[in-house]
Scaffold this active site. Structure first.
Site, PDB file in Angstrom:
ATOM      1  N   HIS A 560       0.825  -1.212   0.000  1.00 11.19           N
ATOM      2  CA  HIS A 560       0.000   0.000   0.000  1.00 11.19           C
ATOM      3  C   HIS A 560       0.861   1.266   0.000  1.00 11.19           C
ATOM      4  CE1 HIS A 560      -3.500   2.417   2.035  1.00 11.19           C
ATOM      5  NE2 HIS A 560      -3.255   2.784   0.797  1.00 11.19           N
ATOM      6  N   HIS A 565       1.494   5.118  -2.750  1.00 10.30           N
ATOM      7  CA  HIS A 565       1.658   6.495  -2.266  1.00 10.30           C
ATOM      8  C   HIS A 565       3.087   7.012  -2.439  1.00 10.30           C
ATOM      9  CE1 HIS A 565      -2.236   6.998  -0.059  1.00 10.30           C
ATOM     10  NE2 HIS A 565      -2.210   5.670  -0.129  1.00 10.30           N
ATOM     11  N   HIS A 752      -3.832   0.455  -6.441  1.00 11.71           N
ATOM     12  CA  HIS A 752      -4.199   1.113  -5.184  1.00 11.71           C
ATOM     13  C   HIS A 752      -5.600   0.709  -4.739  1.00 11.71           C
ATOM     14  CE1 HIS A 752      -5.807   4.442  -2.658  1.00 11.71           C
ATOM     15  NE2 HIS A 752      -4.651   4.242  -2.045  1.00 11.71           N
ATOM     16  N   ASN A 756      -6.473  -1.017  -1.104  1.00 14.44           N
ATOM     17  CA  ASN A 756      -6.972   0.004  -0.190  1.00 14.44           C
ATOM     18  C   ASN A 756      -8.434  -0.179   0.199  1.00 14.44           C
ATOM     19  OD1 ASN A 756      -6.544   2.807   1.140  1.00 14.44           O
ATOM     20  ND2 ASN A 756      -8.416   3.055  -0.058  1.00 14.44           N
ATOM     21  N   ILE A 902      -6.771   8.798  -1.128  1.00 14.35           N
ATOM     22  CA  ILE A 902      -7.086   8.483   0.260  1.00 14.35           C
ATOM     23  C   ILE A 902      -6.145   7.373   0.717  1.00 14.35           C
ATOM     24  CG2 ILE A 902      -8.818   6.751  -0.298  1.00 14.35           C
ATOM     25  CD1 ILE A 902      -8.800   9.197   2.667  1.00 14.35           C
TER      26      ILE A 902
END
Length: 902
Positions: A560, A565, A752, A756, A902
């Site tokens: 993740h 990110h 993602h 997520n 997010i």
């Protein structure tokens, strides 16, 4: 071009040479090398379009100049988004800005021509005009004016905006209406700083895209200057209104000025390789000059931050509120941070009875922000936090207990991208045996063949690709001694072996847990297998808890955080530093980068920072992010971020030109791979169509200076610690560009989404995915009192190993929010970008892409209804929907947004 010496007499009569022109215009002989000036034309000639006759094209000079007399009145409408900052009613600056609006000098606009002046070869003068406030609706304010634009001005290529208010403004778009070819809408969607903060003007280019070599001459300087501005000079602390993109290392996760215990190593550089993050320029810590001081907010370039209207509904605001309101309240309510759950029924009470909290200051706001999380708030008693029951728990309250579900989730759960094919036997560690002990695995041939019950020999099972492994052994073993010195956690190196059954499902065979030599004790390792005897059953459950905590940590820190990110932030920085806003690749990538830097800044502030949520609640604790640095150094490769390459690398697929997507899956019913490859192909086709449209010439990619500088900086600066790796793709052809862009788009959207938006469903009931294991296996030291405790009360031994009450409820609160889609989520293929819509060819290709994604929804629904696909259907089984493109708001376990927002 016609040229001559023109002299002006005292009486303003132009004097020219007497040599006659080869044509006659209304009786006026013109010199053969004359450029008529506008004053002379206006006084001497009364020529209408089409009334001139001549023997050659020299007379065009007069006709063009006559056209210059004509102009059009263009109605300019600027739409400004209402924001709390600009339209606050209670500030001195607001009063001053009201006066500015009243006198009509609030926004100064300048139209910029795409063309150079044919007389001077320089940029044409801009056409200026103030727009005036004409009224506002619920969320928007309109500013309007009329500007006279000569037809000789040419095509408008950009606008310059000066904000004469004392507050920044959020410009949505500018509409220019009155041109012969129809209205021109320029999409802005950006903040414009106040001239009192910075005197420079903002430039907005039209929605028309250009590669650098095709940039209109009148826009070349602005294109280059805007990129220089966005790069900054690398000096000073960044201000909130700035739009500067620059690089720095991760040196702001610790807080050494507050405590030595909060000091953290710098990530990025030779010692701890890591991607780069956005530079803030904050001063260095007093006690550790290598670290950056922390502050109440973290700078991100202004356009990367949420607008106020977005903040009101977007999940980041909810995360912030949870971390600053709900989590401290939980810590106050649960006084003992080490207190575990006394009974499994106590865990169920989180969903049935809730947790009593101290009085919350802003109940109404929390009701809005946590519609799922806060199920009941009493106005007369203590505020109550009650969690929504996760979908798997609703379907089957014992789902987490079953071995087949434990195995199924490696293919269709929260972390479906770590399982590997076993290709070598026996299993063996690659770590230094002098430090970590004998490298041979304790999972022997005899153990495996006993578990597969004689149907295969181990060699036959490997040859037929039936053996798979979840391997965290060599990654975690070097951290064991350090982490065991921390209070409230423990660690092993782990291997988990699975067998592919005849019905296409996986069956867990064995778990190996290893402790290296430490504290004067030799290496310890033990294999645990599914068992029918009570002692073996409970030991197996404890071993699974340890493995799940390892997988939870790896998922959150690597699958993740790191792979999506963290590694994406350098792409965003490089894109804004080197690709102009009018570059077609910038416009292709832009929706995939929205808000990522903002959520990353929040993560550095409260999630991955020293003593943040991750360090407080996950097994590696203070070594959590350092662990992700080790993975980045030893495992991360850009080329393996592409889904097909990743599957091949893990042995989960092989190339097969006759198979769908060109790949044959090792496990045919692999939901993440099956759905992911459909999405990958749809993305790749859309990117291919887009790139082919803008790069007709095969050599254009290699000669695109902006594109080459972009890719060079991603490799050598943004991911500079890996710059010398041989696996970096080259960027010479359209095919190279398509593969690179598709990989980036996949990571920010499909990958993602897969790791997520299932977080609350799969980890909301934490026994299914405990984030931390707090006690050692009781068999590690049978003389320890823990062995007797385990033998007497094995259920309580398992509860004691699980996260504490504060750890569990904190993680559950955050995961509920991180798994939620906001009402204004921007889903892949659902919303078209203005620049795509204005180009008919690109618009048509996008509609094809959007149509394929709608088809994908139906295909996934069909697969989930197919009872033969046992990894995605069955009694009590949650269907695999994480890669369904679209979703309703909330925690739905489906939906693929454009970006990591997010």
């Amino acid at each position: 071009m016609l040229r001559t010496q023109i002299n002006q007499s005292k009486n303003n009569i132009f004097q020219v040479s007497k040599k006659p022109w080869p044509c006659n215009v209304h009786g006026i002989s013109a010199p053969s090398a004359l450029v008529w000036s506008r004053p002379l034309i206006q006084r001497k000639l009364k020529v209408k379009r089409g009334s001139v006759g001549c023997r050659n094209n020299n007379i065009k000079a007069v006709a063009v100049t006559e056209a210059e007399k004509k102009s059009v009145k263009v109605r300019v409408t600027v739409t400004v988004q209402l924001t709390g900052g600009f339209f606050s009613q209670f500030s001195i600056s607001r009063g001053l800005d009201d006066i500015t609006d009243l006198i009509g000098k609030s926004l100064l606009l300048e139209l910029v021509s795409s063309d150079l002046d044919p007389k001077t070869g320089e940029e044409k003068k801009t056409i200026k005009g103030y727009v005036h406030k004409t009224g506002h609706e619920e969320e928007e304010v309109k500013y309007e004016t009329e500007i006279e634009v000569p037809s000789s001005f040419g095509e408008v290529g950009a606008i310059l905006v000066e904000n004469e208010h004392h507050k920044e403004m959020y410009l949505k778009d500018v509409l220019l209406d009155g041109f012969i070819n129809g209205p021109l809408r320029i999409s802005c969607n950006s903040w414009v700083h106040s001239k009192y903060d910075k005197p420079s003007k903002r430039v907005f280019f039209t929605n028309k895209s250009y590669v650098p070599s095709e940039t209109p001459e009148g826009l070349k300087r602005l294109r280059e200057e805007e990129l220089v501005h966005l790069r900054g000079n690398g000096q000073g602390e960044r201000k909130t209104y700035e739009r500067v993109y620059d690089y720095d290392v991760y040196n702001d996760l610790g807080d050494p000025d507050s405590s030595d215990d909060l000091k953290r190593p710098v990530l990025g550089g030779k010692e701890n390789p890591y991607p780069r993050r956005c530079r803030t320029g904050r001063p260095r810590c007093d006690t550790d000059p290598a670290s950056e001081k922390r502050s109440s907010s973290v700078y991100v370039p202004r356009d990367e931050a949420f607008s106020d209207v977005k903040q009101q509904t977007f999940s980041t605001n909810t995360v912030y509120s949870a971390l600053h309101a709900v989590v401290p309240s939980l810590q106050t309510a649960i006084l003992d941070s080490n207190l575990g759950f006394p009974l499994f029924s106590s865990i169920d009470d989180l969903f049935n009875e809730g947790v009593n909290l101290p009085p919350l200051k802003d109940k109404n706001s929390l009701r809005t922000l946590f519609p799922r999380l806060i199920k009941a708030i009493s106005d007369t008693q203590q505020d109550l936090l009650r969690f929504e029951t996760p979908s798997p728990m609703e379907r089957d309250r014992f789902f987490w207990f079953r071995d087949e579900e434990f195995a199924r989730q490696t293919l269709a759960g929260l972390n479906p991208c770590c399982l590997q094919l076993v290709t070598e036997w026996p299993l063996k560690s690659k770590l230094d045996p002098k430090v970590f002990g004998p490298p041979e695995s304790a999972i022997t041939t005899e153990i495996v063949e006993r578990e597969i019950r004689g149907y295969f020999t181990i060699d036959e099972a490997i040859k037929q690709k039936k053996m798979f492994i979840l391997d965290y052994h060599d990654l975690l073993l070097p951290f064991v001694e350090q982490i065991r010195q921390l209070e409230g956690t423990t660690l092993y190196g782990s291997r988990t072996l699975f067998f592919l059954t005849i019905d296409g499902t996986l069956r867990p065979l064995a778990i190996e847990l290893t402790r290296p030599p430490m504290d004067g004790k030799p290496q310890w390792k033990q294999v645990f297998t599914p068992c029918w005897h009570s002692t073996g059953v409970w030991l197996w459950r404890l071993a699974k808890a340890h493995v799940l905590s390892h997988d939870s940590g790896y998922h959150q820190l690597v699958s993740h955080w790191l792979r999506t990110h963290c590694c994406t932030e350098p792409y965003i920085i490089a894109t804004n530093r080197h690709l102009s806003a009018m570059h077609p690749i910038y416009r292709l990538l832009h929706p995939h980068f929205r808000y990522t830097m903002e959520i990353n800044a929040l993560a550095r502030e409260a999630l991955i920072n020293a003593n943040g949520v991750i360090e407080s609640s996950f097994t590696p604790k203070k070594y959590s992010v350092l662990l992700s640095s080790v993975v980045y150094d030893k495992q991360w490769q850009f080329d393996l971020q592409a889904l097909p390459a990743d599957l091949i690398h893990r042995g989960m697929a092989v190339k097969d030109p006759n198979a769908p997507h060109g790949l044959k899956l090792t496990i045919e019913d692999y939901p993440y791979a099956n759905d992911g490859l459909l999405l990958w192909d749809a993305i790749k086709q859309w990117v291919t169509d887009y790139v082919n449209h803008y790069y007709a010439d095969p050599n254009q990619v290699e000669s695109d200076k902006e594109l080459q500088a972009w890719w060079e900086e991603i490799r050598t600066v943004g991911h500079g610690d890996k710059k010398d790796e041989p696996w970096w793709p080259v960027l010479k052809t359209k095919q190279d560009l398509v593969e690179i862009i598709t990989t980036i788009v996949w990571i920010t959207s499909g990958h993602h989404a897969a790791v997520n938006f299932g977080q609350y469903n799969y980890a909301g009931y934490f026994p299914n995915r405990p984030t931390i294991a707090r006690t050692n296996m009781p068999t590690e030291d049978p003389s320890d009192p823990e062995w007797e405790f385990f033998m007497e009360k094995p259920e309580f031994a398992l509860l004691k190993c699980f996260p504490s009450q504060i750890q569990a409820t904190t993680v559950m609160s955050v995961l509920d929010i991180l798994s939620s889609h906001s009402p204004d989520e921007e889903y892949l293929g659902q919303t078209i970008e203005p620049s795509w819509e204005d180009d008919p060819i690109v618009k048509a290709k996008f509609e094809v892409f959007s149509g394929r994604l709608k088809e994908l929804e139906g295909i996934i629904d069909g697969r989930n209804a197919d009872r033969k696909l046992r990894n995605r259907s069955g009694a009590g089984v949650v269907p695999y929907e994480l890669l369904k493109p679209f979703s309703e708001p909330g925690v739905t376990g489906q939906g693929v947004p454009y970006s990591i927002s997010i």
